[in-house]
Design a protein around this motif. Structure first.
Motif, PDB file in Angstrom:
ATOM      1  N   GLU A 138      16.971  22.535   3.114  1.00 25.66           N
ATOM      2  CA  GLU A 138      17.562  23.586   2.286  1.00 25.66           C
ATOM      3  C   GLU A 138      19.033  23.805   2.657  1.00 25.66           C
ATOM      4  OE1 GLU A 138      17.109  28.400   2.030  1.00 25.66           O
ATOM      5  OE2 GLU A 138      15.271  27.232   2.255  1.00 25.66           O
ATOM      6  N   THR A 139      19.327  23.857   3.926  1.00 24.77           N
ATOM      7  CA  THR A 139      20.701  24.075   4.391  1.00 24.77           C
ATOM      8  C   THR A 139      21.614  22.939   3.938  1.00 24.77           C
ATOM      9  OG1 THR A 139      19.935  25.338   6.298  1.00 24.77           O
ATOM     10  CG2 THR A 139      22.154  24.412   6.432  1.00 24.77           C
ATOM     11  N   PHE A 140      21.174  21.699   4.116  1.00 30.05           N
ATOM     12  CA  PHE A 140      21.997  20.564   3.690  1.00 30.05           C
ATOM     13  C   PHE A 140      22.179  20.570   2.171  1.00 30.05           C
ATOM     14  CE2 PHE A 140      21.389  18.742   7.929  1.00 30.05           C
ATOM     15  CZ  PHE A 140      22.647  18.195   8.144  1.00 30.05           C
ATOM     16  N   ARG A 141      21.142  20.895   1.434  1.00 25.92           N
ATOM     17  CA  ARG A 141      21.266  20.948  -0.033  1.00 25.92           C
ATOM     18  C   ARG A 141      22.259  22.028  -0.460  1.00 25.92           C
ATOM     19  NH1 ARG A 141      14.920  20.058  -1.679  1.00 25.92           N
ATOM     20  NH2 ARG A 141      15.001  17.793  -1.685  1.00 25.92           N
ATOM     21  N   GLU A 142      22.205  23.177   0.206  1.00 26.35           N
ATOM     22  CA  GLU A 142      23.097  24.295  -0.133  1.00 26.35           C
ATOM     23  C   GLU A 142      24.557  23.987   0.190  1.00 26.35           C
ATOM     24  OE1 GLU A 142      21.492  27.603   2.023  1.00 26.35           O
ATOM     25  OE2 GLU A 142      19.857  27.916   0.595  1.00 26.35           O
ATOM     26  N   THR A 143      24.806  23.184   1.194  1.00 28.37           N
ATOM     27  CA  THR A 143      26.185  22.936   1.628  1.00 28.37           C
ATOM     28  C   THR A 143      26.766  21.616   1.133  1.00 28.37           C
ATOM     29  OG1 THR A 143      25.440  21.959   3.717  1.00 28.37           O
ATOM     30  CG2 THR A 143      25.905  24.324   3.714  1.00 28.37           C
ATOM     31  N   ALA A 144      25.958  20.768   0.533  1.00 23.36           N
ATOM     32  CA  ALA A 144      26.415  19.429   0.140  1.00 23.36           C
ATOM     33  C   ALA A 144      27.645  19.466  -0.763  1.00 23.36           C
ATOM     34  CB  ALA A 144      25.283  18.655  -0.526  1.00 23.36           C
ATOM     35  N   GLU A 145      27.630  20.301  -1.787  1.00 20.31           N
ATOM     36  CA  GLU A 145      28.753  20.345  -2.725  1.00 20.31           C
ATOM     37  C   GLU A 145      30.017  20.861  -2.046  1.00 20.31           C
ATOM     38  OE1 GLU A 145      29.995  22.382  -6.942  1.00 20.31           O
ATOM     39  OE2 GLU A 145      27.884  21.869  -6.628  1.00 20.31           O
ATOM     40  N   LYS A 146      29.869  21.895  -1.197  1.00 22.71           N
ATOM     41  CA  LYS A 146      31.026  22.414  -0.474  1.00 22.71           C
ATOM     42  C   LYS A 146      31.619  21.347   0.436  1.00 22.71           C
ATOM     43  CE  LYS A 146      28.840  26.389   0.595  1.00 22.71           C
ATOM     44  NZ  LYS A 146      28.536  27.575   1.384  1.00 22.71           N
ATOM     45  N   VAL A 147      30.753  20.589   1.076  1.00 20.73           N
ATOM     46  CA  VAL A 147      31.221  19.531   1.979  1.00 20.73           C
ATOM     47  C   VAL A 147      32.004  18.484   1.191  1.00 20.73           C
ATOM     48  CG1 VAL A 147      30.476  17.613   3.452  1.00 20.73           C
ATOM     49  CG2 VAL A 147      29.430  19.869   3.716  1.00 20.73           C
ATOM     50  N   GLU A 148      31.476  18.065   0.052  1.00 17.68           N
ATOM     51  CA  GLU A 148      32.157  17.050  -0.750  1.00 17.68           C
ATOM     52  C   GLU A 148      33.530  17.515  -1.203  1.00 17.68           C
ATOM     53  OE1 GLU A 148      29.891  15.180  -3.872  1.00 17.68           O
ATOM     54  OE2 GLU A 148      28.086  15.182  -2.632  1.00 17.68           O
ATOM     55  N   GLN A 149      33.703  18.812  -1.388  1.00 11.01           N
ATOM     56  CA  GLN A 149      34.998  19.361  -1.796  1.00 11.01           C
ATOM     57  C   GLN A 149      35.872  19.713  -0.590  1.00 11.01           C
ATOM     58  OE1 GLN A 149      35.700  19.214  -5.043  1.00 11.01           O
ATOM     59  NE2 GLN A 149      33.637  18.396  -5.252  1.00 11.01           N
ATOM     60  N   LEU A 177      37.952  16.981   7.988  1.00 10.46           N
ATOM     61  CA  LEU A 177      37.201  17.522   9.113  1.00 10.46           C
ATOM     62  C   LEU A 177      35.828  18.020   8.660  1.00 10.46           C
ATOM     63  CD1 LEU A 177      37.018  18.216  12.102  1.00 10.46           C
ATOM     64  CD2 LEU A 177      38.143  20.402  11.588  1.00 10.46           C
ATOM     65  N   ASP A 178      35.778  18.717   7.517  1.00 11.84           N
ATOM     66  CA  ASP A 178      34.487  19.166   6.982  1.00 11.84           C
ATOM     67  C   ASP A 178      33.547  17.980   6.759  1.00 11.84           C
ATOM     68  OD1 ASP A 178      35.297  21.854   6.840  1.00 11.84           O
ATOM     69  OD2 ASP A 178      36.040  21.638   4.781  1.00 11.84           O
ATOM     70  N   LEU A 179      34.090  16.911   6.190  1.00 12.30           N
ATOM     71  CA  LEU A 179      33.280  15.718   5.922  1.00 12.30           C
ATOM     72  C   LEU A 179      32.793  15.064   7.218  1.00 12.30           C
ATOM     73  CD1 LEU A 179      35.432  14.357   2.997  1.00 12.30           C
ATOM     74  CD2 LEU A 179      33.014  14.978   2.832  1.00 12.30           C
ATOM     75  N   ILE A 180      33.658  14.994   8.213  1.00 15.08           N
ATOM     76  CA  ILE A 180      33.271  14.382   9.492  1.00 15.08           C
ATOM     77  C   ILE A 180      32.201  15.216  10.178  1.00 15.08           C
ATOM     78  CG2 ILE A 180      34.104  13.881  11.832  1.00 15.08           C
ATOM     79  CD1 ILE A 180      36.792  13.028  10.451  1.00 15.08           C
ATOM     80  N   VAL A 181      32.411  16.524  10.248  1.00 12.05           N
ATOM     81  CA  VAL A 181      31.445  17.400  10.925  1.00 12.05           C
ATOM     82  C   VAL A 181      30.091  17.358  10.215  1.00 12.05           C
ATOM     83  CG1 VAL A 181      30.917  19.808  11.469  1.00 12.05           C
ATOM     84  CG2 VAL A 181      33.192  18.896  11.968  1.00 12.05           C
TER      85      VAL A 181
END
Length: 138
Positions: free
Chosen positions: A21-32, A36-40
């Motif tokens: 659930e956490t990864f699904r909720e944050t996936a779009e934010k990470v892609e944008q 550093l966000d992408l690496i972390v």
């Protein structure tokens, strides 16, 4: 029937669902996000994948599993793991080839960061001489 391992399995499933659930909720934010966000996020995904794979591997060595899980369930796990393995190897081959081309081009153009390149070269020399393990990957 109050087996402790059943409670452990329930807890594992609960935790895995929460992570999914956490990864699904944050996936779009990470892609944008920025680099550093992408690496972390990618490293967090790797850590959870390695933990899950290790748990699966341990599970397949557990006498309770070996004795009771039907072949059909094992085939299901194998098929999914085979698909994941293929995807992982394909992205590794592509990414490694693309990065190699990029680094070669940057080196040819004199655009490699000299500090990073020097640290990488020194580290490789020390590792080859057996003085220290690699700590930096480029």
């Amino acid at each position: 029937m109050d087996y402790a391992f059943l409670k452990q399995l329930d807890e594992w499933v609960r935790m895995q669902k929460k992570l999914l659930e956490t990864f699904r909720e944050t996936a779009e934010k990470v892609e944008q996000g920025d680099r550093l966000d992408l690496i972390v996020a990618t490293r967090a995904a790797f850590q959870h994948m390695m933990r899950t794979i290790k748990a699966f591997d341990n599970w397949l060595q557990d006498p309770v599993i070996i004795a009771h899980v039907p072949r059909e369930m094992l085939v299901e796990v194998w098929k999914v793991m085979y698909d994941v393995l293929q995807q992982l190897l394909e992205i590794d081959i592509k990414h490694t080839s693309d990065v190699r081309k990029l680094l070669e081009e940057l080196a040819r153009e004199g655009k490699l960061n000299p500090l990073v390149a020097a640290v990488k070269q020194i580290g490789e020399e020390e590792e080859a001489a057996g003085r220290r393990p690699s700590t930096m990957m480029i």
